[in-house]
Write a protein that holds these residues in place. Structure first.
Motif, PDB file in Angstrom:
ATOM      1  N   ALA A  49      -0.474  -2.647 -11.112  1.00 19.44           N
ATOM      2  CA  ALA A  49       0.591  -2.714  -9.896  1.00 19.44           C
ATOM      3  C   ALA A  49       1.841  -3.013 -10.306  1.00 19.44           C
ATOM      4  N   THR A  58       6.700  -0.829  -4.275  1.00 20.23           N
ATOM      5  CA  THR A  58       5.765  -1.235  -5.005  1.00 20.23           C
ATOM      6  C   THR A  58       4.945   0.122  -5.485  1.00 20.23           C
ATOM      7  N   TYR A  60       0.951   1.253  -7.200  1.00 23.77           N
ATOM      8  CA  TYR A  60      -0.328   0.687  -7.545  1.00 23.77           C
ATOM      9  C   TYR A  60      -1.207   1.842  -8.135  1.00 23.77           C
ATOM     10  N   LYS A  65      -5.806   0.403  -4.992  1.00 25.12           N
ATOM     11  CA  LYS A  65      -4.935   0.752  -3.670  1.00 25.12           C
ATOM     12  C   LYS A  65      -5.800   0.331  -2.454  1.00 25.12           C
ATOM     13  N   THR A  69      -2.463  -6.525  -3.657  1.00 28.23           N
ATOM     14  CA  THR A  69      -1.286  -6.408  -3.083  1.00 28.23           C
ATOM     15  C   THR A  69      -0.177  -7.157  -4.014  1.00 28.23           C
TER      16      THR A  69
END
Length: 126
Positions: A49, A58, A60, A65, A69
């Motif tokens: 990420a 952001t 990923y 995904k 986070t």
């Protein structure tokens, strides 16, 4: 001198959660890219990420995904990786990296990043 220090790794059972932290110092933190990478046993390094510190956008890898986070605390020059629903295949050494070049495009290819931490181990058991 730029320093990146990761923390928060550990051992957890499948389905569990961990939060990794990356504290950055000696670096112009604003409007840059910080990313998380991992390298599992016998595997190539993989971008996980990335985050643009200027606006928080952001990016990923498909493999994480919906489960991971990435976030930041600008006041603390710290980037986090919240990892939920962990799987055994997430087992790896996790590294954070900082890019010297500014800009909002934050790739997840390692060669774009100039500064690296020492890593923190994440082990997920089934």
């Amino acid at each position: 001198q730029v320093h990146l220090v990761e923390s928060g790794g550990g051992s957890v059972q499948a389905g569990g959660s961990l939060r990794l932290s990356c504290a950055v110092s000696g670096y112009t933190y604003s409007s840059k890219c910080i990313a998380w990478f991992r390298q599992g046993p016998g595997k190539e390094r993989e971008g996980v990420a990335s985050i643009y510190t200027g606006g928080g956008s952001t990016n990923y890898a498909d493999s994480v995904k919906g489960r991971f986070t990435i976030s930041q605390d600008n006041a603390q020059n710290t980037v986090y990786l919240q990892m939920n629903s962990l799987k055994p295949e997430d087992t790896a050494m996790y590294y954070c990296a900082a890019r010297q070049l500014g800009g909002s495009w934050c790739p997840t290819y390692g060669y774009h990043y100039n500064y690296w931490g020492q890593g923190t181990q994440v082990t997920v058991s089934s």
